[in-house]
Design an enzyme around this catalytic site. Sequence first.
Site, short mmCIF file in Angstrom:
data_model
loop_
_atom_site.label_atom_id
_atom_site.label_comp_id
_atom_site.label_asym_id
_atom_site.label_seq_id
_atom_site.Cartn_x
_atom_site.Cartn_y
_atom_site.Cartn_z
N GLY A 148 0.83 -1.20 0.00
CA GLY A 148 0.00 0.00 0.00
C GLY A 148 0.87 1.25 0.00
N CYS A 149 0.27 2.37 -0.36
CA CYS A 149 1.03 3.62 -0.48
C CYS A 149 1.51 4.08 0.90
CB CYS A 149 0.18 4.68 -1.16
SG CYS A 149 -1.47 4.92 -0.47
N TYR A 150 0.62 4.16 1.86
CA TYR A 150 1.06 4.59 3.21
C TYR A 150 2.08 3.62 3.82
CZ TYR A 150 -2.74 8.12 3.61
OH TYR A 150 -3.58 9.19 3.46
N THR A 152 4.22 1.76 2.34
CA THR A 152 5.53 1.89 1.69
C THR A 152 6.33 3.02 2.33
OG1 THR A 152 4.73 1.03 -0.42
CG2 THR A 152 6.66 2.46 -0.50
#
Lengths: 346, 346, 346, 346
Positions: A148-150, A152
């Site tokens: 996921g973006c967060y 990462t």
Amino acid sequence: MKAAIIGVTGYGGIELLRLLANHPSIDVHSIHTSSQTGMRLSEVYPHVTNLVNHSLEEIDIPKIANEVDVVFLSTPSGVSTTIVPELLNENVKIIDLSGDYRLKNPNVYEQWYKKPAALQEDLNKATYGLPEWYKEEIQNSRFISNPGCYPTATVLGLAPIIKHELIDESSIVIDAKSGISGAGKSPSRTTHFAESNDNFSIYKVNQHQHIPEIEQVIQGWDASIPYVTFSTHLVPMTRGIMSTMYINSAVDSLSLEQLYEIYKESYQDSPFVRIREKGTFSATKEVYGTNYCDIGLAFDKRTNRITVVSVIDNLVKGAAGQAIQNANIMFGLDEKTGLHYVPLFP
Amino acid sequence: MKAAIIGVTGYGGIELLRLLANHPSIDVHSIHTSSQTGMRLSEVYPHVTNLVNHSLEEIDIPKIANEVDVVFLSTPSGVSTTIVPELLNENVKIIDLSGDYRLKNPNVYEQWYKKPAALQEDLNKATYGLPEWYKEEIQNSRFISNPGCYPTATVLGLAPIIKHELIDESSIVIDAKSGISGAGKSPSRTTHFAESNDNFSIYKVNQHQHIPEIEQVIQGWDASIPYVTFSTHLVPMTRGIMSTMYINSAVDSLSLEQLYEIYKESYQDSPFVRIREKGTFSATKEVYGTNYCDIGLAFDKRTNRITVVSVIDNLVKGAAGQAIQNANIMFGLDEKTGLHYVPLFP
Amino acid sequence: MKAAIIGVTGYGGIELLRLLANHPSIDVHSIHTSSQTGMRLSEVYPHVTNLVNHSLEEIDIPKIANEVDVVFLSTPSGVSTTIVPELLNENVKIIDLSGDYRLKNPNVYEQWYKKPAALQEDLNKATYGLPEWYKEEIQNSRFISNPGCYPTATVLGLAPIIKHELIDESSIVIDAKSGISGAGKSPSRTTHFAESNDNFSIYKVNQHQHIPEIEQVIQGWDASIPYVTFSTHLVPMTRGIMSTMYINSAVDSLSLEQLYEIYKESYQDSPFVRIREKGTFSATKEVYGTNYCDIGLAFDKRTNRITVVSVIDNLVKGAAGQAIQNANIMFGLDEKTGLHYVPLFP
Amino acid sequence: MKAAIIGVTGYGGIELLRLLANHPSIDVHSIHTSSQTGMRLSEVYPHVTNLVNHSLEEIDIPKIANEVDVVFLSTPSGVSTTIVPELLNENVKIIDLSGDYRLKNPNVYEQWYKKPAALQEDLNKATYGLPEWYKEEIQNSRFISNPGCYPTATVLGLAPIIKHELIDESSIVIDAKSGISGAGKSPSRTTHFAESNDNFSIYKVNQHQHIPEIEQVIQGWDASIPYVTFSTHLVPMTRGIMSTMYINSAVDSLSLEQLYEIYKESYQDSPFVRIREKGTFSATKEVYGTNYCDIGLAFDKRTNRITVVSVIDNLVKGAAGQAIQNANIMFGLDEKTGLHYVPLFP
């Protein structure tokens, strides 16, 4: 190598297409979506006029698997679970950008995503695609669950101090901020320009589905870490994530110099992690459009607390770029292939 | 009542003018600045064309003190200390919007502001103008030091749990975010549109001069509180501050319901503090252009940590509006006088 | 005086509420909507928490007409035609903010709006509520059709040179730009932050429904004016309209001085029109949140062409503020009542 | 091929660096600036950390000319005239991104730029680098004057209808809008975020120095064209220009189909000009970060007026990208080399 993109009309999908358009070794063979089949992509996204001539095709798994070497799934939560099982029966590499195969425990998935989880056996087959820490696993995997973006931004920021056992495990507080593209392509009141412009909001306090993903990764490194506190905010900008992390030091006489040394050493072989000059912190625009994760550090002797500031482009290192980095590794290419851009600035 | 505004061409000054233009009991008698004297204000700020006919006057303290009832000082750090001593000799009320008289300890001021501090005797005369907690002192004072924007949002958010002794005093982490008007009117690279638009940055990590101000206020309520961790971020928006605060609970079996009760009771007589509906949090735009401070709360049983989210308009409750609220109290008016606006939305 | 607002949950409606909240003579008695009946307004718009305690009521025309002096209709196109006929049978003043009663010719309405027009007899009863030019008619009317946002900025800018017969009637080119709140409250791809932020677009070229409204007004002043060219653009900002107009001069040796004299004289009794200093032009932010229309002028001797730049806040002078200005005039109040604000800047 | 960039710290210079970083045939050999000599570029622009290791060098023309094949000058107006004469004596190709060598008539330059003009003999040596219309001249030139950002969008939009003699020559009205990066890197009140955000303004009405540049180009195609009307606006976005042009048709029974045919034919060999689908218009974001110029068309039978909408990224096709396109042509490379990017969207 040939690639298919399923869910190309989402922002992750369109970003895959942008980056793969200049990739020297991976060609986009076909693009797929569950709706709008038959339309040219330029009818949905006119910015690709003259540049991408593909039309949107239906999702015919055997046909896709027969024609390509890798399938990128850039679909909303709950869709990959309906596609991956069939793909796993085919001889094709799979990179899933959704959250469906990130959490190993299906109960945890169902608790946070409020959706039926994937099969345990398929969850077991998925490799968590964070190349900086799982490169070898990725090399040997044919099925990647893209982070996921967060998570990462967050776990890249936390990893060195956790692995070096520098912290009070119960003290991790993560204050994350994201550009609005993170909310995806579907219009809603939250993403309505008139209400989100010139505005800053907080959402899903203590309830974001990326919380268990972060915990799973860092507990994998240090089982004594309990739950973390994690908040997410919407910034009136299109792209970018900053994760500001506050952690109590557990060691005596920690110095900022020491911290920098540890981070630089930890990421010396990671071309996409840039440890910033001491005393400086990256703004989100400094990684705009690229696969970099920039990390800055502070240590406050007054409070004995470490501050880690980690910045990514949510659509690149937080999604499409990292997926391509994973594909590169799976195919034995240099992980930077097709990804060495200078950030768009200003 | 008649008022003079010194430093009217800064954003705090022009906002005082906007709000006082509709104040029923306080008239702006004269406006002052150290430069551009003689110009009409509309030459500097054309948006006041036809609405404000004052010209910019020089800063002649005896003349000003002779003509008005209250002087608002909206000057940069380090300027008030050159004006206030003279004003204190005159028979006039003083409201200083700068940081010069907020810290009682001149050594602390000099350490954080890197400027010579005011005289200790004058610091002793200044009343910290946070009406929700020092109303009586303000009523009896003739010299108000108006709180900083970040401290206003932050200490209003922290006060109830500190006063009710609910927290681990060493655990306070404050992650604050501000619109770019907080950086003032002087153009700089940080505030240059091309570089700040679509961008999110962190600045002055552990070094912001509002840190000792926050500590001074909350240590005044609970001397056992040590230092706090405080970070500040720039949001690509014009106005608004959100302070997201993370604090460990020190009590067993705290409930969110309890927290809400405590906050509602704490602010039941504070017309400008709005405790939001349980489970909701205010976005900065929900107080745009007004003197409200909106507070939302969360409690995470998993981590035993409280999250307090406090939102203000940095130029109103964080500066000019609070100054007028203080003036109202000093003059014995209802504190809401001239300040009951509905936020501009969208 | 008591007012009802029908369609309060749209941006025009919520702006009426913001402005009427401080109006000394008009009280909002009730608020109405076709959906969400029974909810408190603060559940839909939390920024009014503690400030507006009304609940949303159904649209019961006889009841409304019985209880209030004036009804504001802030409904989408096509809705007012279903409400106004009934209201016209009641003894109540009506101010319709929609486009339904602006065009006197029902065929023209149907051609541009693609909806059934109002009854001709009701169209005949409607007074076009542009106070600067139709004040007397408004005073004697009980049914006002409030002008569109673009037409307000545009015809205020064109009126003086048309009335003074200075222009080539066939040469009028209007290039208009609007903030995104002009698109209303319904989320759509056009108003989706990720795609509209940092972006500038043109829409409805030659096809905007405000074209016939502009033509109707200016042809009413000079029947020899043929069609106009009018384009509309979306600016990544919340509020504000700028209409930049290009018109060939029809007279010999026109001077800029002459133009300014004509404009100043034309609007000397219009408190909300501000003719700017020669050589300066208002930016949209210079009227933010207020009922002003700022006009700047240029004349290019090289091309013999006049440029008129007219700026308003689309939600105030372009909607709610002008509606209140009309109400003031209808009730015999000073037209500025409740509207004398200093623009919010910055 | 080796390149030097003089004036690299401006936005044009840094964009050259971004694009050349991935150019397969042109290497950036050295970067130069008149100040900050000796610093690493990453100290000025931290987003290039790890990616560009060059340090800023002084401007030593003989040394530069000796080491590189092409010099890009990305300097403010008035600086190139102090450098180009010396460069012309050396054996090196020159591409000047400034306005100093665009106007062939030094008197016109001095009138509009308010600065001393270049020598007439050097002006005569400069080739106007608009590849779509002067490709052959560019191939045979060693000194290119790169077009201005507004003129690029504007003359690409006007060329086909001028060359086909479809228009009333005296009727050209150009309403142009630009993102704020067009104002360059120097902070000023105009570019101060707090005042430019959520704001739209007009500037230099009838006085922009790009007016004579546009006139020179189009009068070169049709000497009967007199002056044009041209206005410029600032949009609260970082990049992008839209030029909306209004021109009276001079022919009977023009059709939109005809117009589209003419444009498509005119640009069939121009890979960077995209004629959009009939009835659609490009938003600025649809060319973000790329060298495309997108053109949309409308024809209004009611007014017999053509509307041309031309969109570019001001820093790419309006500056650095076009400069590289020119370099490609000068070096005999495919003009698309190093420039075939998919726009960054969203």
